[in-house]
Design a protein around this motif. Structure first.
Motif, PDB file in Angstrom:
ATOM      1  N   PHE A   1       0.773  -1.313   0.087  1.00  0.00           N
ATOM      2  CA  PHE A   1       0.075   0.058   0.142  1.00  0.00           C
ATOM      3  C   PHE A   1       0.905   1.400   0.025  1.00  0.00           C
ATOM      4  O   PHE A   1       0.546   2.143  -0.778  1.00  0.00           O
ATOM      5  CB  PHE A   1      -0.857   0.156   1.432  1.00  0.00           C
ATOM      6  N   GLU A   2       2.072   1.480   0.674  1.00  0.00           N
ATOM      7  CA  GLU A   2       2.652   2.445   0.982  1.00  0.00           C
ATOM      8  C   GLU A   2       4.139   2.306   0.716  1.00  0.00           C
ATOM      9  O   GLU A   2       5.136   3.091   1.180  1.00  0.00           O
ATOM     10  CB  GLU A   2       2.365   2.998   2.384  1.00  0.00           C
ATOM     11  N   GLY A   3       4.526   1.372  -0.069  1.00  0.00           N
ATOM     12  CA  GLY A   3       5.847   1.112  -0.251  1.00  0.00           C
ATOM     13  C   GLY A   3       6.102   0.211  -1.656  1.00  0.00           C
ATOM     14  O   GLY A   3       5.463   0.251  -2.626  1.00  0.00           O
ATOM     15  N   THR A   4       7.605  -0.230  -1.686  1.00  0.00           N
ATOM     16  CA  THR A   4       7.826  -0.615  -3.024  1.00  0.00           C
ATOM     17  C   THR A   4       8.196  -1.993  -2.681  1.00  0.00           C
ATOM     18  O   THR A   4       8.576  -2.543  -1.797  1.00  0.00           O
ATOM     19  CB  THR A   4       9.156   0.023  -3.371  1.00  0.00           C
ATOM     20  N   ALA A   5       8.519  -2.766  -3.837  1.00  0.00           N
ATOM     21  CA  ALA A   5       8.965  -4.105  -3.750  1.00  0.00           C
ATOM     22  C   ALA A   5      10.428  -4.308  -3.127  1.00  0.00           C
ATOM     23  O   ALA A   5      10.776  -4.992  -2.379  1.00  0.00           O
ATOM     24  CB  ALA A   5       9.317  -4.745  -5.093  1.00  0.00           C
ATOM     25  N   GLU A   6      11.316  -3.036  -3.272  1.00  0.00           N
ATOM     26  CA  GLU A   6      12.723  -3.007  -2.741  1.00  0.00           C
ATOM     27  C   GLU A   6      12.341  -3.044  -0.988  1.00  0.00           C
ATOM     28  O   GLU A   6      13.200  -3.841  -0.538  1.00  0.00           O
ATOM     29  CB  GLU A   6      13.105  -1.669  -2.998  1.00  0.00           C
ATOM     30  N   GLN A   7      11.489  -2.503  -0.670  1.00  0.00           N
ATOM     31  CA  GLN A   7      11.132  -2.501   0.951  1.00  0.00           C
ATOM     32  C   GLN A   7      10.633  -3.731   1.399  1.00  0.00           C
ATOM     33  O   GLN A   7      11.295  -4.129   2.415  1.00  0.00           O
ATOM     34  CB  GLN A   7      10.153  -1.168   1.071  1.00  0.00           C
ATOM     35  N   MET A   8       9.556  -4.293   0.551  1.00  0.00           N
ATOM     36  CA  MET A   8       8.980  -5.635   1.174  1.00  0.00           C
ATOM     37  C   MET A   8      10.298  -6.779   1.042  1.00  0.00           C
ATOM     38  O   MET A   8      10.399  -7.514   2.063  1.00  0.00           O
ATOM     39  CB  MET A   8       7.941  -5.965   0.025  1.00  0.00           C
ATOM     40  N   TYR A   9      11.247  -6.636   0.161  1.00  0.00           N
ATOM     41  CA  TYR A   9      12.247  -7.320   0.050  1.00  0.00           C
ATOM     42  C   TYR A   9      13.186  -7.196   1.408  1.00  0.00           C
ATOM     43  O   TYR A   9      13.791  -8.494   2.233  1.00  0.00           O
ATOM     44  CB  TYR A   9      13.025  -7.425  -1.408  1.00  0.00           C
ATOM     45  N   GLN A  10      13.417  -5.981   1.753  1.00  0.00           N
ATOM     46  CA  GLN A  10      14.421  -5.860   2.926  1.00  0.00           C
ATOM     47  C   GLN A  10      13.356  -6.212   4.108  1.00  0.00           C
ATOM     48  O   GLN A  10      14.033  -6.965   5.184  1.00  0.00           O
ATOM     49  CB  GLN A  10      14.559  -4.247   2.808  1.00  0.00           C
ATOM     50  N   SER A  11      12.148  -5.906   4.092  1.00  0.00           N
ATOM     51  CA  SER A  11      11.269  -6.405   5.217  1.00  0.00           C
ATOM     52  C   SER A  11      11.282  -7.846   5.500  1.00  0.00           C
ATOM     53  O   SER A  11      11.442  -8.407   6.569  1.00  0.00           O
ATOM     54  CB  SER A  11       9.918  -5.746   5.170  1.00  0.00           C
ATOM     55  N   LEU A  12      10.833  -8.597   4.465  1.00  0.00           N
ATOM     56  CA  LEU A  12      10.563  -9.844   4.369  1.00  0.00           C
ATOM     57  C   LEU A  12      11.973 -10.754   4.695  1.00  0.00           C
ATOM     58  O   LEU A  12      12.079 -11.501   5.341  1.00  0.00           O
ATOM     59  CB  LEU A  12       9.832 -10.363   3.290  1.00  0.00           C
ATOM     60  N   CYS A  13      12.765 -10.597   3.506  1.00  0.00           N
ATOM     61  CA  CYS A  13      13.926 -11.426   3.304  1.00  0.00           C
ATOM     62  C   CYS A  13      14.993 -11.243   3.987  1.00  0.00           C
ATOM     63  O   CYS A  13      15.982 -11.989   4.156  1.00  0.00           O
ATOM     64  CB  CYS A  13      14.203 -11.442   1.801  1.00  0.00           C
ATOM     65  N   VAL A  14      15.418  -9.986   4.484  1.00  0.00           N
ATOM     66  CA  VAL A  14      16.413  -9.301   5.261  1.00  0.00           C
ATOM     67  C   VAL A  14      16.262  -9.352   6.469  1.00  0.00           C
ATOM     68  O   VAL A  14      16.675 -10.152   7.560  1.00  0.00           O
ATOM     69  CB  VAL A  14      17.006  -8.181   4.554  1.00  0.00           C
ATOM     70  N   THR A  15      15.197  -8.548   6.974  1.00  0.00           N
ATOM     71  CA  THR A  15      15.006  -8.263   8.403  1.00  0.00           C
ATOM     72  C   THR A  15      14.139  -9.674   8.985  1.00  0.00           C
ATOM     73  O   THR A  15      14.993 -10.086  10.012  1.00  0.00           O
ATOM     74  CB  THR A  15      13.975  -7.135   8.522  1.00  0.00           C
ATOM     75  N   LEU A  16      13.456  -9.946   8.390  1.00  0.00           N
ATOM     76  CA  LEU A  16      12.753 -10.949   9.182  1.00  0.00           C
ATOM     77  C   LEU A  16      13.297 -12.457   8.838  1.00  0.00           C
ATOM     78  O   LEU A  16      13.575 -13.178   9.884  1.00  0.00           O
ATOM     79  CB  LEU A  16      11.102 -11.175   8.669  1.00  0.00           C
ATOM     80  N   GLY A  17      13.729 -12.618   7.444  1.00  0.00           N
ATOM     81  CA  GLY A  17      14.511 -13.528   6.908  1.00  0.00           C
ATOM     82  C   GLY A  17      15.969 -14.028   8.012  1.00  0.00           C
ATOM     83  O   GLY A  17      16.198 -15.144   7.893  1.00  0.00           O
ATOM     84  N   SER A  18      16.298 -13.048   8.475  1.00  0.00           N
ATOM     85  CA  SER A  18      17.582 -13.417   9.209  1.00  0.00           C
ATOM     86  C   SER A  18      17.271 -13.465  10.926  1.00  0.00           C
ATOM     87  O   SER A  18      18.351 -13.934  11.373  1.00  0.00           O
ATOM     88  CB  SER A  18      18.674 -11.990   9.101  1.00  0.00           C
ATOM     89  N   LEU A  19      16.278 -13.829  11.378  1.00  0.00           N
ATOM     90  CA  LEU A  19      15.855 -13.913  12.512  1.00  0.00           C
ATOM     91  C   LEU A  19      15.988 -15.455  12.582  1.00  0.00           C
ATOM     92  O   LEU A  19      16.329 -16.171  11.619  1.00  0.00           O
ATOM     93  CB  LEU A  19      14.229 -14.064  12.922  1.00  0.00           C
ATOM     94  N   PRO A  20      16.347 -16.122  13.711  1.00  0.00           N
ATOM     95  CA  PRO A  20      16.692 -17.558  14.051  1.00  0.00           C
ATOM     96  C   PRO A  20      15.363 -18.271  13.429  1.00  0.00           C
ATOM     97  O   PRO A  20      14.335 -17.980  13.435  1.00  0.00           O
ATOM     98  CB  PRO A  20      16.726 -17.693  15.691  1.00  0.00           C
ATOM     99  N   LYS A  21      15.703 -19.248  12.789  1.00  0.00           N
ATOM    100  CA  LYS A  21      14.814 -20.254  12.186  1.00  0.00           C
ATOM    101  C   LYS A  21      13.678 -20.764  12.798  1.00  0.00           C
ATOM    102  O   LYS A  21      12.654 -21.138  12.436  1.00  0.00           O
ATOM    103  CB  LYS A  21      15.723 -21.266  11.233  1.00  0.00           C
ATOM    104  N   SER A  22      14.003 -21.089  13.918  1.00  0.00           N
ATOM    105  CA  SER A  22      12.979 -21.512  15.090  1.00  0.00           C
ATOM    106  C   SER A  22      11.956 -20.526  15.563  1.00  0.00           C
ATOM    107  O   SER A  22      11.186 -21.108  16.263  1.00  0.00           O
ATOM    108  CB  SER A  22      13.799 -22.051  16.280  1.00  0.00           C
ATOM    109  N   THR A  23      12.332 -19.140  15.153  1.00  0.00           N
ATOM    110  CA  THR A  23      11.246 -18.208  15.624  1.00  0.00           C
ATOM    111  C   THR A  23       9.945 -18.465  15.250  1.00  0.00           C
ATOM    112  O   THR A  23       9.648 -18.652  14.003  1.00  0.00           O
ATOM    113  CB  THR A  23      11.574 -16.888  15.081  1.00  0.00           C
ATOM    114  N   ARG A  24       8.929 -18.351  16.183  1.00  0.00           N
ATOM    115  CA  ARG A  24       7.575 -18.494  15.769  1.00  0.00           C
ATOM    116  C   ARG A  24       6.880 -17.448  15.239  1.00  0.00           C
ATOM    117  O   ARG A  24       7.312 -16.333  15.639  1.00  0.00           O
ATOM    118  CB  ARG A  24       6.741 -18.807  17.267  1.00  0.00           C
TER     119      ARG A  24
END
Length: 258
Positions: free
Chosen positions: A146-169
């Motif tokens: 709604f308020e951002g770009t694919a670049e931002q979503m990639y950073q949010s999903l794949c970098v920020t959240l994707g780098s959390l421990p794999k066991s994170t619920r």
């Protein structure tokens, strides 16, 4: 640390996070405050904090009311998101503690809204961490841009959240798993993990049970939006980079009539 689901509206969830030693609690997105208070009371929890993922009404719409019902409660929200009822603005990296053992880290995960915050929550050392992702990361999906770009979503999903421990619920804002997994299968029809999880999600639904939480590891295996780094997935949708693939996937999903 205990986490309780509080089903709200048609397909939304609020969550009660409890520090077991102090019985202090935080609530994520209390859109129906009376239901949240009922849950807190039934578990003997003293509510101290509200964690707002973003400013949309189906997440922040109960903030003003919960402040009336629980005088002195602190309401956290993203510093650039103009969250209703917010008393304490947070940015990426800000930390809040709850009771004796629970720590909450704010992660800025913009795109769905500019100031969207996900909350990474840890308890005692032997406890599995949790992340509350609002409308950024869903089970097998992601929020609309709604308020951002694919670049931002990639950073949010794949970098920020994707780098959390794999066991994170992973605790997300809505019960969308079945539809999202059906869509994921159209992208990767040979992915047996998606097929298995879809069957499981359908069984959960029939039993009237939530499909949440997932884990970061499960999302990396089944969520096409978190798999855009894979050349095979990029090729399937005719793209040559992760960001291009994410942009294209979102366009396809927006038109999909599953």
């Amino acid at each position: 640390m205990k986490i309780y689901h509080v089903p709200c509206l048609q397909d939304s969830y609020s969550y009660l996070i409890v520090d077991e030693s102090s019985r202090e609690g935080a609530v994520v997105d209390p859109v129906e405050p009376e239901k949240v208070l009922e849950a807190a009371n039934s578990h003997g929890v003293n509510l101290k904090l509200v964690l707002t993922s973003h400013r949309h009404g189906d997440h922040a719409g109960g903030n003003e009311k919960i402040k009336q019902l629980v005088p002195g409660i602190k309401v956290y929200g993203g510093s650039v998101d103009n969250v209703k009822g917010c008393t304490d603005k947070v940015q990426n990296g800000d930390k809040v503690s709850l009771g004796a053992d629970v720590n909450i880290l704010s992660l800025h995960t913009p795109c769905h809204t500019k100031g969207h915050i996900s909350y990474y929550v840890t308890g005692k050392e032997d406890e599995q961490p949790a992340v509350f992702t609002g409308d950024t990361l869903f089970i097998a999906g992601c929020g609309k841009f709604f308020e951002g770009t694919a670049e931002q979503m990639y950073q949010s999903l794949c970098v920020t959240l994707g780098s959390l421990p794999k066991s994170t619920r992973v605790y997300c804002g809505h019960e969308y798993a079945e539809k999202n997994l059906q869509f994921a299968l159209t992208i990767e029809p040979d992915n047996s993990r998606i097929q298995q999880k879809l069957t499981w999600a359908q069984n959960q639904k029939q039993a009237g049970l939530p499909t949440i939480p997932s884990t970061i590891e499960e999302e990396m295996e089944t969520n096409p939006f978190m798999r855009v780094d894979l050349p095979a997935l990029q090729e399937k949708i005719g793209c040559k980079s992760p960001i291009e693939a994410l942009r294209e996937l979102r366009k396809v999903k927006d038109k999909w009539k599953g």
